[in-house]
Scaffold this active site. Structure first.
Site, mmCIF file in Angstrom:
data_model
loop_
_atom_site.group_PDB
_atom_site.id
_atom_site.type_symbol
_atom_site.label_atom_id
_atom_site.label_comp_id
_atom_site.label_asym_id
_atom_site.label_seq_id
_atom_site.Cartn_x
_atom_site.Cartn_y
_atom_site.Cartn_z
ATOM 1 N N PRO A 116 0.821 -1.222 0.000
ATOM 2 C CA PRO A 116 0.000 0.000 0.000
ATOM 3 C C PRO A 116 0.852 1.269 0.000
ATOM 4 O O PRO A 116 0.466 2.279 -0.560
ATOM 5 C CB PRO A 116 -0.812 -0.101 1.291
ATOM 6 C CG PRO A 116 -0.697 -1.518 1.735
ATOM 7 C CD PRO A 116 0.527 -2.101 1.142
ATOM 8 N N LYS B 139 5.911 3.309 -6.135
ATOM 9 C CA LYS B 139 5.832 3.173 -7.594
ATOM 10 C C LYS B 139 4.446 3.490 -8.148
ATOM 11 O O LYS B 139 3.946 2.792 -9.031
ATOM 12 C CB LYS B 139 6.201 1.724 -7.987
ATOM 13 C CG LYS B 139 7.472 1.179 -7.354
ATOM 14 C CD LYS B 139 8.695 1.600 -8.126
ATOM 15 C CE LYS B 139 9.997 1.113 -7.533
ATOM 16 N NZ LYS B 139 10.211 -0.307 -7.612
ATOM 17 N N PRO C 277 -0.681 -21.967 -5.651
ATOM 18 C CA PRO C 277 -0.942 -21.817 -7.082
ATOM 19 C C PRO C 277 -0.818 -23.142 -7.814
ATOM 20 O O PRO C 277 -0.477 -24.164 -7.214
ATOM 21 C CB PRO C 277 0.204 -20.922 -7.517
ATOM 22 C CG PRO C 277 1.326 -21.390 -6.628
ATOM 23 C CD PRO C 277 0.751 -21.971 -5.378
ATOM 24 N N LYS D 29 18.424 -18.650 -2.078
ATOM 25 C CA LYS D 29 17.530 -19.001 -3.186
ATOM 26 C C LYS D 29 17.385 -20.533 -3.290
ATOM 27 O O LYS D 29 16.304 -21.050 -3.581
ATOM 28 C CB LYS D 29 18.073 -18.435 -4.497
ATOM 29 C CG LYS D 29 18.076 -16.903 -4.538
ATOM 30 C CD LYS D 29 18.409 -16.386 -5.929
ATOM 31 C CE LYS D 29 18.254 -14.870 -5.984
ATOM 32 N NZ LYS D 29 18.212 -14.346 -7.343
ATOM 33 N N ASN E 47 20.332 -16.027 -16.446
ATOM 34 C CA ASN E 47 21.707 -15.536 -16.627
ATOM 35 C C ASN E 47 21.772 -14.026 -16.450
ATOM 36 O O ASN E 47 21.028 -13.487 -15.649
ATOM 37 C CB ASN E 47 22.293 -16.068 -17.939
ATOM 38 C CG ASN E 47 22.586 -17.554 -17.786
ATOM 39 O OD1 ASN E 47 23.118 -17.969 -16.763
ATOM 40 N ND2 ASN E 47 22.207 -18.374 -18.752
ATOM 41 N N PHE F 228 21.062 -10.156 -16.789
ATOM 42 C CA PHE F 228 20.121 -9.215 -17.394
ATOM 43 C C PHE F 228 20.968 -8.317 -18.311
ATOM 44 O O PHE F 228 21.892 -7.628 -17.846
ATOM 45 C CB PHE F 228 19.440 -8.342 -16.336
ATOM 46 C CG PHE F 228 18.509 -9.078 -15.401
ATOM 47 C CD1 PHE F 228 18.223 -10.429 -15.553
ATOM 48 C CD2 PHE F 228 17.888 -8.394 -14.357
ATOM 49 C CE1 PHE F 228 17.361 -11.096 -14.680
ATOM 50 C CE2 PHE F 228 17.028 -9.039 -13.484
ATOM 51 C CZ PHE F 228 16.772 -10.400 -13.641
ATOM 52 N N PRO G 289 28.148 -7.913 -5.172
ATOM 53 C CA PRO G 289 28.334 -7.658 -6.608
ATOM 54 C C PRO G 289 29.734 -8.011 -7.105
ATOM 55 O O PRO G 289 29.877 -8.578 -8.204
ATOM 56 C CB PRO G 289 28.090 -6.152 -6.747
ATOM 57 C CG PRO G 289 27.345 -5.739 -5.542
ATOM 58 C CD PRO G 289 27.626 -6.730 -4.465
HETATM 59 P P1 NAP Z 1 13.586 -4.848 -7.379
HETATM 60 O O1 NAP Z 1 13.673 -3.906 -8.516
HETATM 61 O O2 NAP Z 1 14.364 -4.564 -6.135
HETATM 62 O O3 NAP Z 1 12.027 -5.037 -7.098
HETATM 63 C C1 NAP Z 1 11.516 -5.256 -5.883
HETATM 64 C C2 NAP Z 1 10.031 -4.952 -5.810
HETATM 65 O O4 NAP Z 1 9.638 -5.698 -4.653
HETATM 66 C C3 NAP Z 1 9.742 -3.483 -5.539
HETATM 67 O O5 NAP Z 1 9.274 -2.782 -6.680
HETATM 68 C C4 NAP Z 1 8.682 -3.526 -4.395
HETATM 69 O O6 NAP Z 1 7.356 -3.446 -4.937
HETATM 70 C C5 NAP Z 1 8.809 -4.934 -3.805
HETATM 71 N N1 NAP Z 1 9.464 -4.909 -2.472
HETATM 72 C C6 NAP Z 1 10.613 -4.284 -2.119
HETATM 73 N N2 NAP Z 1 10.892 -4.492 -0.812
HETATM 74 C C7 NAP Z 1 9.912 -5.285 -0.336
HETATM 75 C C8 NAP Z 1 9.604 -5.841 0.943
HETATM 76 N N3 NAP Z 1 10.384 -5.632 2.005
HETATM 77 N N4 NAP Z 1 8.503 -6.620 1.060
HETATM 78 C C9 NAP Z 1 7.707 -6.856 -0.019
HETATM 79 N N5 NAP Z 1 7.916 -6.332 -1.236
HETATM 80 C C10 NAP Z 1 9.004 -5.562 -1.396
HETATM 81 O O7 NAP Z 1 13.959 -6.366 -7.826
HETATM 82 P P2 NAP Z 1 14.922 -6.797 -9.031
HETATM 83 O O8 NAP Z 1 16.223 -6.047 -8.932
HETATM 84 O O9 NAP Z 1 14.121 -6.800 -10.290
HETATM 85 O O10 NAP Z 1 15.270 -8.336 -8.573
HETATM 86 C C11 NAP Z 1 14.377 -9.443 -8.827
HETATM 87 C C12 NAP Z 1 15.188 -10.755 -8.959
HETATM 88 O O11 NAP Z 1 16.101 -10.649 -10.049
HETATM 89 C C13 NAP Z 1 16.050 -11.100 -7.722
HETATM 90 O O12 NAP Z 1 15.977 -12.489 -7.519
HETATM 91 C C14 NAP Z 1 17.470 -10.692 -8.116
HETATM 92 O O13 NAP Z 1 18.470 -11.470 -7.465
HETATM 93 C C15 NAP Z 1 17.450 -10.962 -9.619
HETATM 94 N N6 NAP Z 1 18.377 -10.111 -10.400
HETATM 95 C C16 NAP Z 1 19.117 -10.717 -11.361
HETATM 96 C C17 NAP Z 1 19.965 -9.949 -12.180
HETATM 97 C C18 NAP Z 1 20.746 -10.631 -13.282
HETATM 98 O O14 NAP Z 1 21.542 -9.973 -13.964
HETATM 99 N N7 NAP Z 1 20.528 -11.906 -13.487
HETATM 100 C C19 NAP Z 1 20.038 -8.554 -12.009
HETATM 101 C C20 NAP Z 1 19.235 -7.951 -11.017
HETATM 102 C C21 NAP Z 1 18.411 -8.750 -10.207
HETATM 103 P P3 NAP Z 1 6.185 -2.554 -4.249
HETATM 104 O O15 NAP Z 1 6.833 -1.330 -3.696
HETATM 105 O O16 NAP Z 1 5.245 -2.268 -5.409
HETATM 106 O O17 NAP Z 1 5.564 -3.445 -3.221
HETATM 107 O O1 EMF Z 2 24.421 -6.385 -9.177
HETATM 108 C C1 EMF Z 2 24.517 -7.473 -9.654
HETATM 109 O O2 EMF Z 2 25.546 -7.756 -10.435
HETATM 110 C C2 EMF Z 2 26.531 -6.773 -10.583
HETATM 111 C C3 EMF Z 2 27.803 -7.411 -10.871
HETATM 112 C C4 EMF Z 2 23.570 -8.542 -9.338
HETATM 113 C C5 EMF Z 2 22.165 -8.334 -9.347
HETATM 114 C C6 EMF Z 2 22.760 -9.257 -10.283
HETATM 115 C C7 EMF Z 2 22.617 -10.743 -10.139
HETATM 116 C C8 EMF Z 2 23.148 -11.529 -11.154
HETATM 117 C C9 EMF Z 2 23.029 -12.902 -11.090
HETATM 118 O O3 EMF Z 2 23.498 -13.725 -12.063
HETATM 119 C C10 EMF Z 2 24.100 -13.183 -13.236
HETATM 120 C C11 EMF Z 2 21.948 -11.351 -9.078
HETATM 121 C C12 EMF Z 2 21.831 -12.734 -9.022
HETATM 122 C C13 EMF Z 2 22.359 -13.511 -10.018
HETATM 123 O O4 EMF Z 2 22.258 -14.891 -9.993
#
Ligand code: NAP
Ligand code: EMF
Length: 290
Positions: free
Chosen positions: A38, A42, A84, A112, A132, A134, A233
């Site tokens: 609430p 965003k 679900p 995780k 992998n 983003f 990071p």
């Molecule tokens: P994010 O932008 O931090 O999004 C989080 C959202 O969760 C917010 O918009 C907020 O929504 C809600 N939130 C934040 N704090 C909360 C709390 N305490 N309780 C409940 N809801 C909360 O997330 P993200 O960076 O997209 O990360 C999502 C996943 O992607 C993670 O598993 C992360 O490790 C992964 N990731 C991977 C990479 C990659 O390169 N592979 C890069 C970044 C992230 P509301 O304010 O609308 O509730």
């Molecule tokens: O900030 C990040 O990377 C900077 C070097 C983190 C959020 C990105 C991340 C990447 C992952 O795999 C590529 C989070 C979890 C992951 O498994």
């Protein structure tokens, strides 16, 4: 209207990757629900989702009743504990069950993994997604196009555009072939070395960058000396760019690679993603680690 109309709830749909999933879900014709707190900051994005047809459900994760009532309405939940038909936990990174990394990143991945094991133990149907890197996130992190820097210090392996991660995630979430499977996003067009990426960016921008080599030893030292969570990071950089954890294992017999599952759906190549950076650069983002 899409053939498959599963109702999809996206918790954290206002987040960085969540917002791509909400848009993909609407685009693919699914009744789309976004669970948002609430007091979320965003509101502009929530209004945009609403105008696109999404249903916004206000609630905290600890609001058990609210959460259970919306979980009962939907078929698929992305990023939540649930009742679900299918549950996609917030993985979306390296394939945590196949790799072993520096301690700060390992501790992050262990959390995780714990969620995966709990889902399996509870017999909840799942799809675990390894997206992998983003693509736009990492290009912003490493090439820093928005700063017009002259120095580049790092390197890259599998980079997937966030819009594609959104589309593929909604597709696997409703695909019976992906039920109780790990799906990896590892298309051959998106595997690129550090030097190839830099030289491609130099060609596209007409600029030349100074390259500074950072040794593995320096990075490991940083992972041991930086305070928590800044040590995460740097450990991710080590795992991804020095150890190559997005590519250094074979895809398991039971696991699926997304571009093989959907040969007709095109992944944005790294070359095309850099063109997007030239004309309409995605904003840099910073993931939360606690
Ligand atoms: P994010 O932008 O931090 O999004 C989080 C959202 O969760 C917010 O918009 C907020 O929504 C809600 N939130 C934040 N704090 C909360 C709390 N305490 N309780 C409940 N809801 C909360 O997330 P993200 O960076 O997209 O990360 C999502 C996943 O992607 C993670 O598993 C992360 O490790 C992964 N990731 C991977 C990479 C990659 O390169 N592979 C890069 C970044 C992230 P509301 O304010 O609308 O509730
Ligand atoms: O900030 C990040 O990377 C900077 C070097 C983190 C959020 C990105 C991340 C990447 C992952 O795999 C590529 C989070 C979890 C992951 O498994």
């Amino acid at each position: 209207m899409a053939r498959n109309e599963s109702k999809i709830l996206i918790i954290a749909g206002t987040g960085y990757i969540g917002s791509y999933m909400v848009k993909a879900s609407i685009k693919l014709g699914h009744p789309t629900y976004v669970y948002s707190r609430p007091n979320s900051s965003k509101s502009e994005l929530l209004n945009e989702f609403e105008s696109m047809g999404a249903v916004i459900v206000n609630g905290e994760l600890k609001d058990h009743e609210e959460l259970v009532s919306v979980l009962k309405e939907v078929d698929v939940v992305i990023s939540a504990v649930a009742y679900p038909q299918r549950f996609l936990p917030s993985d979306f990174g390296c394939e945590e069950d196949k790799i072993s990394v520096l301690p700060p990143f390992q501790a992050f991945l262990d959390k995780k993994k714990k969620i995966r094991r709990a889902i399996e133990a509870a017999n909840i149907p799942y799809t675990f997604v390894s997206a992998n890197c983003f693509g736009a996130y990492f290009i912003n992190y490493l090439l820093r196009p928005y700063e017009q820097r002259e120095e580049i210090t790092s390197q890259l392996p599998v980079l997937n555009f966030e819009e594609d991660i959104g589309i593929y995630t909604i597709k696997v979430a409703t695909d019976p072939r992906a039920c109780n499977r790990v799906v990896l996003y590892r298309p051959s067009t998106n595997i690129i070395s550090q030097l190839e990426l830099i030289s491609l960016w130099e060609k596209k921008t007409g600029r030349t960058f100074k390259k500074i080599h950072v040794s593995e030893e320096e990075i490991v030292t940083l992972s041991k000396t930086l305070p928590d969570p800044s040590n995460i990071p740097v450990s991710i950089l080590h795992s991804v760019f020095i150890k190559g954890v997005t590519m250094n294992f074979d895809i398991g017999e039971n696991d699926i690679e997304a571009s093989v599952l959907y040969p007709d759906v095109k992944f944005t190549t790294v070359d095309e993603l850099l063109d997007i950076f030239l004309y309409n650069p995605p904003k840099p983002a910073h993931a939360a680690f606690e």
